[in-house]
Design a protein around this motif. Structure first.
Motif, PDB file in Angstrom:
ATOM      1  N   PHE A  81      -8.364  19.090   3.030  1.00 12.47           N
ATOM      2  CA  PHE A  81      -7.310  18.079   2.936  1.00 12.47           C
ATOM      3  C   PHE A  81      -7.380  17.446   1.562  1.00 12.47           C
ATOM      4  O   PHE A  81      -8.452  17.014   1.129  1.00 12.47           O
ATOM      5  CB  PHE A  81      -7.481  16.997   4.012  1.00 12.47           C
ATOM      6  CG  PHE A  81      -7.446  17.531   5.412  1.00 12.47           C
ATOM      7  CD1 PHE A  81      -8.632  17.811   6.085  1.00 12.47           C
ATOM      8  CD2 PHE A  81      -6.246  17.754   6.062  1.00 12.47           C
ATOM      9  CE1 PHE A  81      -8.613  18.318   7.374  1.00 12.47           C
ATOM     10  CE2 PHE A  81      -6.217  18.244   7.354  1.00 12.47           C
ATOM     11  CZ  PHE A  81      -7.390  18.535   8.013  1.00 12.47           C
TER      12      PHE A  81
ATOM     13  N   ALA B  26      -4.560  11.054  -1.303  1.00 13.38           N
ATOM     14  CA  ALA B  26      -4.187  10.145  -2.382  1.00 13.38           C
ATOM     15  C   ALA B  26      -5.248   9.092  -2.665  1.00 13.38           C
ATOM     16  O   ALA B  26      -5.248   8.497  -3.743  1.00 13.38           O
ATOM     17  CB  ALA B  26      -2.870   9.437  -2.036  1.00 13.38           C
ATOM     18  N   THR B  27      -6.138   8.882  -1.733  1.00  9.98           N
ATOM     19  CA  THR B  27      -7.100   7.813  -1.891  1.00  9.98           C
ATOM     20  C   THR B  27      -8.155   8.142  -2.929  1.00  9.98           C
ATOM     21  O   THR B  27      -8.488   9.318  -3.140  1.00  9.98           O
ATOM     22  CB  THR B  27      -7.788   7.498  -0.556  1.00  9.98           C
ATOM     23  OG1 THR B  27      -8.651   6.376  -0.721  1.00  9.98           O
ATOM     24  CG2 THR B  27      -8.565   8.697  -0.038  1.00  9.98           C
ATOM     25  N   ASP B  28      -8.679   7.106  -3.553  1.00 12.22           N
ATOM     26  CA  ASP B  28      -9.837   7.232  -4.440  1.00 12.22           C
ATOM     27  C   ASP B  28     -11.131   7.202  -3.656  1.00 12.22           C
ATOM     28  O   ASP B  28     -12.184   7.582  -4.168  1.00 12.22           O
ATOM     29  CB  ASP B  28      -9.867   6.047  -5.427  1.00 12.22           C
ATOM     30  CG  ASP B  28      -9.118   6.382  -6.700  1.00 12.22           C
ATOM     31  OD1 ASP B  28      -8.536   5.461  -7.292  1.00 12.22           O
ATOM     32  OD2 ASP B  28      -9.133   7.561  -7.086  1.00 12.22           O
TER      33      ASP B  28
ATOM     34  N   SER C 253     -12.119   8.272   6.526  1.00 12.02           N
ATOM     35  CA  SER C 253     -11.177   7.438   7.282  1.00 12.02           C
ATOM     36  C   SER C 253     -10.038   6.938   6.405  1.00 12.02           C
ATOM     37  O   SER C 253      -9.025   6.453   6.913  1.00 12.02           O
ATOM     38  CB  SER C 253     -11.921   6.251   7.904  1.00 12.02           C
ATOM     39  OG  SER C 253     -12.538   5.474   6.898  1.00 12.02           O
ATOM     40  N   ARG C 254     -10.180   7.019   5.093  1.00  9.24           N
ATOM     41  CA  ARG C 254      -9.099   6.616   4.177  1.00  9.24           C
ATOM     42  C   ARG C 254      -8.112   7.745   3.950  1.00  9.24           C
ATOM     43  O   ARG C 254      -7.151   7.584   3.222  1.00  9.24           O
ATOM     44  CB  ARG C 254      -9.686   6.196   2.832  1.00  9.24           C
ATOM     45  CG  ARG C 254     -10.590   4.981   2.914  1.00  9.24           C
ATOM     46  CD  ARG C 254      -9.871   3.761   3.384  1.00  9.24           C
ATOM     47  NE  ARG C 254     -10.678   2.558   3.248  1.00  9.24           N
ATOM     48  CZ  ARG C 254     -10.336   1.368   3.736  1.00  9.24           C
ATOM     49  NH1 ARG C 254      -9.186   1.236   4.375  1.00  9.24           N
ATOM     50  NH2 ARG C 254     -11.119   0.327   3.557  1.00  9.24           N
ATOM     51  N   CYS C 255      -8.384   8.886   4.580  1.00  8.61           N
ATOM     52  CA  CYS C 255      -7.476  10.024   4.429  1.00  8.61           C
ATOM     53  C   CYS C 255      -6.946  10.427   5.794  1.00  8.61           C
ATOM     54  O   CYS C 255      -7.059  11.587   6.198  1.00  8.61           O
ATOM     55  CB  CYS C 255      -8.175  11.195   3.751  1.00  8.61           C
ATOM     56  SG  CYS C 255      -7.057  12.583   3.420  1.00  8.61           S
ATOM     57  N   GLU C 256      -6.356   9.503   6.499  1.00  7.05           N
ATOM     58  CA  GLU C 256      -5.734   9.848   7.774  1.00  7.05           C
ATOM     59  C   GLU C 256      -4.395  10.538   7.547  1.00  7.05           C
ATOM     60  O   GLU C 256      -3.897  11.237   8.424  1.00  7.05           O
ATOM     61  CB  GLU C 256      -5.556   8.595   8.615  1.00  7.05           C
ATOM     62  CG  GLU C 256      -6.891   7.988   9.057  1.00  7.05           C
ATOM     63  CD  GLU C 256      -6.710   6.758   9.912  1.00  7.05           C
ATOM     64  OE1 GLU C 256      -7.686   6.347  10.574  1.00  7.05           O
ATOM     65  OE2 GLU C 256      -5.603   6.208   9.926  1.00  7.05           O
ATOM     66  N   VAL C 257      -3.810  10.307   6.367  1.00  9.42           N
ATOM     67  CA  VAL C 257      -2.579  10.996   5.978  1.00  9.42           C
ATOM     68  C   VAL C 257      -2.870  11.751   4.695  1.00  9.42           C
ATOM     69  O   VAL C 257      -3.289  11.148   3.704  1.00  9.42           O
ATOM     70  CB  VAL C 257      -1.425  10.011   5.767  1.00  9.42           C
ATOM     71  CG1 VAL C 257      -0.166  10.746   5.334  1.00  9.42           C
ATOM     72  CG2 VAL C 257      -1.177   9.209   7.036  1.00  9.42           C
ATOM     73  N   ALA C 258      -2.696  13.049   4.699  1.00  8.73           N
ATOM     74  CA  ALA C 258      -3.000  13.876   3.540  1.00  8.73           C
ATOM     75  C   ALA C 258      -1.741  14.185   2.746  1.00  8.73           C
ATOM     76  O   ALA C 258      -0.626  14.101   3.265  1.00  8.73           O
ATOM     77  CB  ALA C 258      -3.663  15.171   3.984  1.00  8.73           C
TER      78      ALA C 258
ATOM     79  N   LEU D 273     -12.699  15.840  17.227  1.00 10.08           N
ATOM     80  CA  LEU D 273     -12.942  14.652  18.040  1.00 10.08           C
ATOM     81  C   LEU D 273     -12.973  14.990  19.525  1.00 10.08           C
ATOM     82  O   LEU D 273     -13.614  14.309  20.314  1.00 10.08           O
ATOM     83  CB  LEU D 273     -11.853  13.611  17.780  1.00 10.08           C
ATOM     84  CG  LEU D 273     -11.862  12.926  16.418  1.00 10.08           C
ATOM     85  CD1 LEU D 273     -10.647  12.006  16.288  1.00 10.08           C
ATOM     86  CD2 LEU D 273     -13.137  12.143  16.196  1.00 10.08           C
TER      87      LEU D 273
ATOM     88  N   ASN E 279     -21.183  13.494  12.556  1.00 10.97           N
ATOM     89  CA  ASN E 279     -20.266  12.849  13.509  1.00 10.97           C
ATOM     90  C   ASN E 279     -19.000  13.663  13.658  1.00 10.97           C
ATOM     91  O   ASN E 279     -18.501  14.248  12.691  1.00 10.97           O
ATOM     92  CB  ASN E 279     -19.902  11.449  13.030  1.00 10.97           C
ATOM     93  CG  ASN E 279     -21.103  10.531  12.985  1.00 10.97           C
ATOM     94  OD1 ASN E 279     -21.894  10.473  13.925  1.00 10.97           O
ATOM     95  ND2 ASN E 279     -21.260   9.832  11.871  1.00 10.97           N
ATOM     96  N   PRO E 280     -18.472  13.685  14.852  1.00  5.86           N
ATOM     97  CA  PRO E 280     -17.183  14.376  15.054  1.00  5.86           C
ATOM     98  C   PRO E 280     -16.082  13.752  14.205  1.00  5.86           C
ATOM     99  O   PRO E 280     -16.092  12.558  13.928  1.00  5.86           O
ATOM    100  CB  PRO E 280     -16.901  14.164  16.550  1.00  5.86           C
ATOM    101  CG  PRO E 280     -18.179  13.750  17.158  1.00  5.86           C
ATOM    102  CD  PRO E 280     -18.972  13.085  16.095  1.00  5.86           C
ATOM    103  N   GLY E 281     -15.169  14.597  13.803  1.00  4.13           N
ATOM    104  CA  GLY E 281     -14.017  14.116  13.080  1.00  4.13           C
ATOM    105  C   GLY E 281     -14.261  13.803  11.623  1.00  4.13           C
ATOM    106  O   GLY E 281     -13.360  13.302  10.946  1.00  4.13           O
ATOM    107  N   THR E 282     -15.447  14.077  11.141  1.00  3.89           N
ATOM    108  CA  THR E 282     -15.727  13.834   9.726  1.00  3.89           C
ATOM    109  C   THR E 282     -15.961  15.178   9.040  1.00  3.89           C
ATOM    110  O   THR E 282     -16.545  16.086   9.626  1.00  3.89           O
ATOM    111  CB  THR E 282     -16.952  12.945   9.539  1.00  3.89           C
ATOM    112  OG1 THR E 282     -18.077  13.561  10.186  1.00  3.89           O
ATOM    113  CG2 THR E 282     -16.720  11.568  10.115  1.00  3.89           C
TER     114      THR E 282
END
Lengths: 874, 270
Positions: free
Chosen positions: B59, B62-64, B69-74, B117, B187-190
Motif C-alpha cells: 500500500f 499519503a501520510t508521513d 493506522s495512518r494509512c487506512e486509505v491508500a 484481522l 499483531n493482526p492487521g499490521t
C-alpha cells in the motif's frame, strides 16, 4: 357534475374585514396617502395630521360567494385573503389572491368580490382609488340544504344573520341592499403567514392539493414536493432520510431547519449526525401544507437553517372520521385513522398510523406506529393550539453495498451482505413531543405569540458500512469482529419562543411599518450519548468509542423591521443573534491505551460557549399587482457537535451567507398560474461530510453553491392541479480540505465539485379529481395523480459520476358515499437506482486482503411498490 | 441574447465540464532483483545462488507517519502475492497498482504473508513460494516454509581460520547455507514493513513503478563466522527461526535494507 347550490343557502357567514395587512392606499393620480385604516376600524379617521382628510372605503353590497361545486360534502372551512383595488367609483378591480385556500375557493372568492360595491375612499370630499385587503371565509352548507331545482322558502335561510350592523361600520354607510343581508365582520387575515412572505423569492407554500396529487405514504414522500429537495432512504425507516437541498448534502438534517408547526425537530449534537431529524412519525394525511423557505432570510430561522427551513403545518380540512387500510408489496400493511370533529376548526384533529413491512429486498423489515393530536381553542383575540406527537419505530437495515460486489454478482442489488454483523443492522426510534402555541392578533398587524415545547427522543442505530476494518482501542487483541457500530442518543428537550410585533406605525409619509422582537430558548439534555463496537448476534461490546453526557443550550434573540416605503417597495430587515452553551462530560476522554501505564482516571469534562449573529434582509419591488422582484441576503449558522469542542473554546459555528434574487408572477387570476424564478448563491465557511468509517460527520472545508430555482403551480381547470419545479445547482469546494496526519496535502483543484450533490432536481406533480357520476344520489368521485422525479447525474469523488434516474409514481382512487378505494404505485417503471451513493474504504471479504482504495457504495432505492387502499369516511 | 439565457447556458456548460478532483489510475508494477555479487565479510567470501522472494501486498500512502493506522486509505495498492527472483536484475512484471491520483510519501508492505484481522493466524498468499498456506508459527513444530524468501548460497573462508572462526577450534574452509524465511508480524492487521519512504506525485500521466530488492545487502548483517560453527561436518548450515542471524535477516528485510522504489515515465525509460 353536481349542481351549484343557491348562493344564499351555500354560505353560512361571510366575513369581510378591512385589513391592516395592507394599508389603504389611494392610487393613480393622487399621491399615495398614509395608511389611515387600523385593523377593525374601517370607519374612523386615524393617522397623522397630514392624513386627517383621508377616509377608507366602506362596503355597501357584498353578494355572497358560492361554496365551490363538488366541495359541499367536504366539510371545509377555508378563508381566502384578497387584495383588491376599490376605484373612485366604488367598484372592485385588480383582485389578487394573497392567501390561497385552494384554487377553486380562490376562484370563487375572486368572482364574488368583483361584484361587490363600496363607498370609495375619500381625501377630503374627493373620492380616490384605494387598495385594501379582504378576507372571504367559506362555511359549507348544512347537510339538509336544498339542492338545485328544489324549492325553498327564503325565510328558511338559517345562515343569514340578522341584527345591527357591526360596530366598525360608520353609521353613515347604508347597509347592503342587494339581498337585505346583514353581515358579520370577522378578523380572518392570517397575519402570521402574510408576515413571513416576501423574505425571498424561494419561499414556497405547498398546499394540500399539491401534497395530495401524487402518491405518498410518509413524510419523506411529501418532502419530494418541495422544489429542489431530494430525500433518500439509506438506513431504514427508523433512522430518518438523507436530505439534499440547494446544493447541500443535509444528511439527516444538518443544513435544513425542520419544524412541526412551531416545534423545531433538529437534534443538535446528535451522535449520528448534527441536526439529526426523524420525520416518519408524521402522518402525511394530516399535513395541511408544507412551507419551504429556501435560504436564510428570516430572523426567526434558527440553528440548522443553512439551506433553508421546512415546516410541516398540520390540519385536516375534511372533517369527520376517516380510516384507511393499505396493503401492498413486500407484505406491507399500513393503517391510518383520523378523527376531525366537525364542529372544530381544521387545526383540531387526532391521527394514528401503524405500518409493518417485510421491506423490499433483504433485511429491511420492521414496524412503526405514531399518534398525533392537535387541538385549537381560544376566543376573541387569543388563539391557542396544543400539539402532541408520540411514536415508536424499529426497522432492520441492509446498509450499503459495494458497487463492485454488485457488478461481480457477489451480492444482489437489493440484498444485504451475508455476515452476522451486516444482518444485524437496524435502527430504533421512539419519542414524544408536546407543544403549545398561543397567539394574540391585535389591531393594525399587532401580534403577540408564544410557543413552549417538550420533547423526548430515544434513538439507537446499529450499522456496518465498512465490513471488517475495525480493531478495539480497549484491547488490541480484539480485532476482526465486524464493524457493527452502535450509536445511542437519548435526550430530553425543553424550549420555547416568544415574539411581539408592534402595531403598524407611520413616522413619515411613505414610511410605515412594524417592528418585531423575538426571543427563543432551548435546552437539550443528552444522556447518554454512546458509540460502541458490538458483535452480533448477542451484541457483546468489544470496543467503546463514545460515552458522554451533554447539556446544550441555545438562547436566541432577534429584531425585525418590516417597512413599506410605498405601495411599490417593501423592505424587511433584521438581525438575529444566538448564544450557545455546552457542558460536555466525556467519560472516555483522556483514554489510556492498553500499552501505557495508567496515571489518571479516564474522563474529560469541559464547557464551551459561543455567540453568532447575522443580518437577514429582503427588499421587494412590486411594480404591478402580478409581479414581484425580491432580493435577499442573510447569514445563518449551524451549531457545532458538542464533543468536538475543547474546554473554554469559543464555539466555532458553521456560518452561511446566502444571496437570492428572483421574480414571482401571479398570472391569470382566474386560472391561477404562479411562477417563481430565482437565482441564488450561498457560501459556507466550514462544511462537513459523512465519514462512513465512523458513521458521523467530519470537516471538509469552505464550500459555495450557485444555482436557480424555477417553480410553477397551476390550476387551469377546477378539477386539475399541477406543479413543476426545476432546480439547478453548481456546488463547489472553495478551498482544500483540512490537512490531516493521514493526508497532509488533500487533493484540491479550483472549482472542484462537491461530491454527491445532485445538480439537477426536477419534480412534477399532477392531480385530477372530479365527480364522475351520481350513484344513488351520492357522487362517485374519481382522482388520479402523478408524481415524477428526475435526479441528475451526481458527481462522485475521483472524477466519477453516478447515473441519473427518473422515478414515476401513480395513484388512482374512487370515493363514493363513505367508501374509498384506490391504489398507489411507486416507481412504476421499476427503475433500479441507487437512492444514495458513497465513496469510502470498506472490506467485506474476510478471506482476502482488503482494499484501501475508496470504492463506490450504494443504498438501493425503492423498487416498484404497489399499494391497494380501502378507506371509510364518516 | 438576454442575460438570463446566457446565465443558464453557462451553468449547463459548467455542469458538463466541472468534476471532482482526482481520478482512478492503474500503474504497471515491476520487481527487480540484484545480480549476485560476492562480498567479503569477516574473512568469508559470500555468494548467493538463490534468492526466491515472496512479496505482497503493498500500500502506498499519503501520510508521513510510519504508523500503519495512518494509512487506512491508500493512494495506490497491490493486493496479491507474487514470487520474484531476487538475483535477477531484469524487469519482472508483477501486475498493476490500482488507486487514485495523489501524493505518495510512504509504503507499507508484506513479504507474502499477511495476518488479516479476521484470521487467527497469518497466511501466505497465493502466488508466493509454497503458498497459499496457514503459517502456524506458534506451533512447537513450526519450521518456516520460506514463503517470504528462500535463500541458498556459499561462504568460503578467504582469510586464516582465526579470522574466519574466531575462538573456534575448527573452521570449515567453506559451507553452503540455506535459509527459508517467513516474515511475520506480531499483531493482526499490521504490515511487516511500515512507512518505507518514497515520494511521488501520482497523476494520470503514465508511469511505472519498479521495486528493486537487494538480497546481497540483507545477508551482510549475518555472522558467517558464527554460522560456520553450526556446520556439523556436512558442509551445510540451515538457519532456523530461533537463530539470531535469522532474526538479523528479517530485520534487514523489514527495516535496514528496504527495497528501492523507482518511479519512471516513458521518457525516462528510454
Amino acid at each position: 357534475m353536481k349542481g351549484i347550490h343557491n348562493h344564499n343557502l351555500a354560505v353560512l357567514a361571510l366575513g369581510v374585514f378591512l385589513s391592516v395587512g395592507a394599508p389603504v392606499r389611494a392610487q393613480d393620480e393622487e399621491p399615495p396617502p398614509s395608511d389611515t385604516a387600523p385593523e377593525g376600524d374601517a370607519g374612523t379617521k386615524t393617522g397623522t395630521a397630514a392624513d386627517a382628510d383621508l377616509h377608507p372605503p366602506h362596503l355597501l353590497s357584498a353578494p355572497a360567494p358560492s361554496y365551490p361545486a363538488g366541495r359541499e360534502d367536504g366539510d371545509l372551512h377555508p378563508t381566502v385573503v384578497l387584495r383588491i383595488t376599490v376605484t373612485a367609483a366604488g367598484e372592485v378591480t385588480d383582485v389578487v389572491v394573497e392567501h390561497s385556500a385552494g384554487l377553486d375557493f380562490d376562484a370563487e372568492a375572486v368572482r364574488a368580490v368583483r361584484t361587490w360595491t363600496f363607498e370609495p375612499a375619500t381625501r377630503g370630499e374627493t373620492p380616490v382609488p384605494s387598495r385594501i385587503r379582504v378576507a372571504v371565509h367559506f362555511e359549507p352548507p348544512p347537510a339538509d340544504a336544498p339542492h338545485e331545482g328544489e324549492s325553498h322558502d327564503p325565510q328558511d335561510t338559517p345562515h343569514v344573520t340578522t341584527g345591527p350592523p357591526p360596530d366598525n361600520l360608520p353609521a353613515t354607510v347604508a347597509p347592503a341592499t342587494a339581498a337585505d343581508v346583514d353581515f358579520e365582520a370577522k378578523a380572518e387575515v392570517d397575519a402570521e403567514k402574510l408576515r413571513a412572505q416576501d423574505r425571498g423569492a424561494a419561499d414556497f407554500t405547498i398546499d394540500r392539493k399539491i401534497l395530495d396529487a401524487a402518491p405518498a405514504v410518509s413524510a419523506n414522500d411529501l418532502l419530494q414536493r418541495a422544489p429542489g429537495l431530494y430525500a433518500a432512504n439509506v438506513e431504514g425507516d427508523a433512522a430518518g432520510g438523507f436530505l439534499y437541498l440547494r446544493g447541500f448534502n443535509a444528511e439527516h438534517g444538518q443544513d435544513i431547519e425542520l419544524k412541526l408547526g412551531e416545534v423545531p425537530l433538529n437534534q443538535p449534537s446528535n451522535i449520528h449526525g448534527q441536526g439529526f431529524t426523524y420525520l416518519d412519525f408524521i402522518v402525511p394525511e394530516v399535513v395541511k401544507e408544507l412551507r419551504v423557505i429556501e435560504g436564510v432570510y428570516d430572523p426567526a430561522q434558527g440553528d440548522f437553517a443553512v439551506a433553508g427551513t421546512v415546516e410541516f403545518d398540520l390540519g385536516v380540512e375534511k372533517r369527520g372520521i376517516y380510516a384507511k387500510s393499505e396493503l401492498g408489496s413486500f407484505r406491507t400493511f399500513r393503517q391510518v385513522a383520523i378523527f376531525a370533529p366537525k364542529d372544530k376548526d381544521p387545526d383540531t384533529f387526532g391521527a394514528f398510523q401503524f405500518r409493518r413491512s417485510d421491506g423490499f429486498g433483504q433485511n429491511r423489515d420492521g414496524i412503526n406506529g405514531s399518534a398525533l393530536f392537535q387541538v385549537g381553542f381560544g376566543k376573541k383575540d387569543w388563539r391557542f393550539r396544543l400539539l402532541g406527537a408520540f411514536w415508536g419505530a424499529r426497522y432492520n437495515s441492509a446498509g450499503v453495498l459495494r458497487a463492485d460486489d454488485i457488478a461481480d454478482a457477489n451480492v444482489g442489488f437489493y440484498d444485504v451482505y451475508p455476515y452476522p454483523t451486516a444482518r444485524a443492522q437496524n435502527a430504533f426510534n421512539a419519542g414524544g413531543i408536546l407543544g403549545i402555541h398561543g397567539e394574540n392578533r391585535g389591531k393594525n398587524r399587532k401580534n403577540t405569540s408564544f410557543d413552549i415545547y417538550l420533547q423526548m427522543h430515544d434513538f439507537r442505530i446499529q450499522q456496518n458500512f465498512t465490513g471488517f476494518l475495525e480493531r478495539s482501542q480497549v484491547n488490541p487483541d480484539w480485532v476482526g469482529r465486524g464493524d457493527l457500530i452502535e450509536q445511542r442518543d437519548r435526550r430530553f428537550v425543553i424550549g420555547g419562543k416568544a415574539r411581539h410585533r408592534t402595531a403598524r406605525f407611520e413616522p413619515a409619509e411613505n414610511a410605515k411599518g412594524t417592528i418585531e422582537l423575538g426571543v427563543s430558548g432551548r435546552v437539550d439534555l443528552i444522556n447518554p450519548q454512546q458509540q460502541n463496537l458490538i458483535q452480533a448476534p448477542s451484541n457483546q461490546t468489544w470496543d467503546r468509542r463514545v460515552d458522554a453526557d451533554i447539556v446544550q443550550a441555545d438562547i436566541g434573540i432577534w429584531v425585525d423591521l418590516d417597512w413599506d416605503f410605498s405601495e411599490y417597495f417593501n423592505f424587511k430587515g433584521g438581525v438575529r443573534a444566538d448564544v450557545l452553551f455546552f457542558d460536555i462530560s466525556d467519560n472516555l476522554g483522556n483514554f489510556v491505551p492498553d500499552f501505557r501505564p495508567e496515571t489518571f482516571i479516564p474522563g474529560f469534562r469541559r464547557t464551551a460557549a459561543g455567540i453568532v449573529a447575522g443580518p437577514r434582509l429582503a427588499a421587494t419591488g412590486k411594480p404591478t399587482e402580478w409581479f414581484d422582484i425580491i432580493a435577499s441576503y442573510g447569514e445563518g449558522f449551524r451549531s457545532p457537535q458538542a464533543r468536538t469542542l475543547v474546554d473554554g473554546e469559543i464555539a466555532p459555528f458553521t456560518k452561511v451567507r446566502s444571496l437570492d434574487f428572483g421574480v414571482r408572477f401571479r398570472l391569470f387570476p382566474e386560472e391561477q398560474l404562479n411562477i417563481t424564478l430565482t437565482g441564488y448563491r450561498t457560501w459556507l465557511d466550514n462544511d462537513v461530510f459523512f465519514e462512513a468509517s465512523e458513521g458521523r460527520l467530519e470537516n471538509i472545508g469552505p464550500t459555495s453553491r450557485t444555482g436557480f430555482v424555477f417553480y410553477a403551480v397551476t390550476n387551469p381547470l377546477p378539477w386539475l392541479v399541477g406543479s413543476l419545479s426545476v432546480t439547478y445547482v453548481n456546488a463547489t469546494l472553495d478551498g482544500p480540505p483540512p490537512r490531516t496526519v493521514e493526508n497532509p496535502t488533500p487533493a484540491f483543484d479550483e472549482g472542484d465539485l462537491l461530491p454527491f450533490i445532485p445538480p439537477w432536481v426536477i419534480r412534477m406533480d399532477i392531480g385530477a379529481g372530479d365527480d364522475l357520476v351520481d350513484l344513488w344520489k351520492y357522487p362517485l368521485h374519481g382522482h388520479v395523480g402523478l408524481g415524477y422525479t428526475f435526479i441528475g447525474s451526481r458527481p462522485l469523488p475521483f472524477s466519477q459520476f453516478a447515473s441519473p434516474f427518473s422515478l414515476l409514481d401513480l395513484s388512482a382512487r374512487l370515493s363514493w358515499w363513505f367508501l374509498e378505494v384506490g391504489f398507489q404505485v411507486f416507481n412504476v417503471i421499476d427503475k433500479q437506482y441507487a437512492g444514495n451513493e458513497f465513496v469510502f474504504v470498506s472490506d467485506w471479504d474476510p478471506e482476502t486482503v482488503g482494499s484501501r482504495i475508496p470504492a463506490r457504495h450504494i443504498s438501493a432505492g425503492r423498487p416498484r411498490t404497489f399499494f391497494f387502499t380501502i378507506g371509510i369516511k364518516l | 441574447m438576454t442575460r438570463v439565457p446566457i446565465f443558464v447556458a453557462l451553468m449547463l456548460f459548467a455542469a458538463g465540464c466541472a468534476q471532482t478532483s482526482g481520478a482512478f489510475v492503474e500503474i504497471p508494477f515491476e520487481g527487480q532483483g540484484t545480480a549476485p555479487t560476492a562480498f567479503t565479510k569477516d574473512g568469508w567470501e559470500v555468494t548467493l545462488s538463490q534468492a526466491t522472494l515472496g512479496f505482497g501486498p503493498v500500500f502506498f500512502c499519503a501520510t508521513d507517519s510510519a504508523l500503519s493506522s495512518r494509512c487506512e486509505v491508500a493512494v495506490l495498492e497491490y493486493l496479491d502475492g507474487t514470487t520474484l527472483d531476487g538475483l535477477d536484475p531484469s524487469q519482472q512484471p508483477i501486475g498493476l497498482l490500482f488507486g487514485t491520483t495523489g501524493t505518495i510519501r510512504t509504503a507499507f508492505f508484506d513479504y507474502g504473508i499477511v495476518w488479516l484481522l479476521t484470521k487467527p493466524l497469518p497466511e501466505a498468499l497465493t502466488g508466493v513460494p509454497d503458498g497459499p498456506a496457514v503459517v502456524r508459527f506458534e506451533s512447537a513444530n513450526y519450521i518456516p516454509a520460506g514463503h517470504s524468501a528462500q535463500f541458498l548460497g556459499t561462504a568460503t573462508c578467504v582469510e586464516d581460520a582465526a579470522t574466519c572462526c574466531p575462538g573456534a577450534t575448527t573452521c570449515p574452509a567453506a559451507y553452503e547455507f540455506e535459509a527459508n524465511v517467513d516474515v511475520l508480524v506480531v499483531n493482526p492487521g499490521t504490515p511487516a514493513v511500515n512507512g518505507a519512504r518514497t515520494f511521488q506525485e501520482i497523476t494520470t500521466d503514465p508511469r511505472t513503478l519498479t521495486m528493486t530488492f537487494n538480497p546481497n545487502a540483507w545477508w551482510q548483517s549475518v555472522d558467517f563466522g558464527r554460522l560456520a560453527t553450526l556446520d556439523d561436518g556436512t558442509g551445510s548450515v540451515v538457519l532456523g527461526p530461533d537463530d539470531p542471524d535469522y532474526s538479523a535477516l528479517v530485520i534487514s528485510m523489514t527495516a535496514n535494507e528496504l527495497p528501492a522504489f523507482t518511479w519512471s515515465t516513458p521518457e525516462t525509460d528510454q
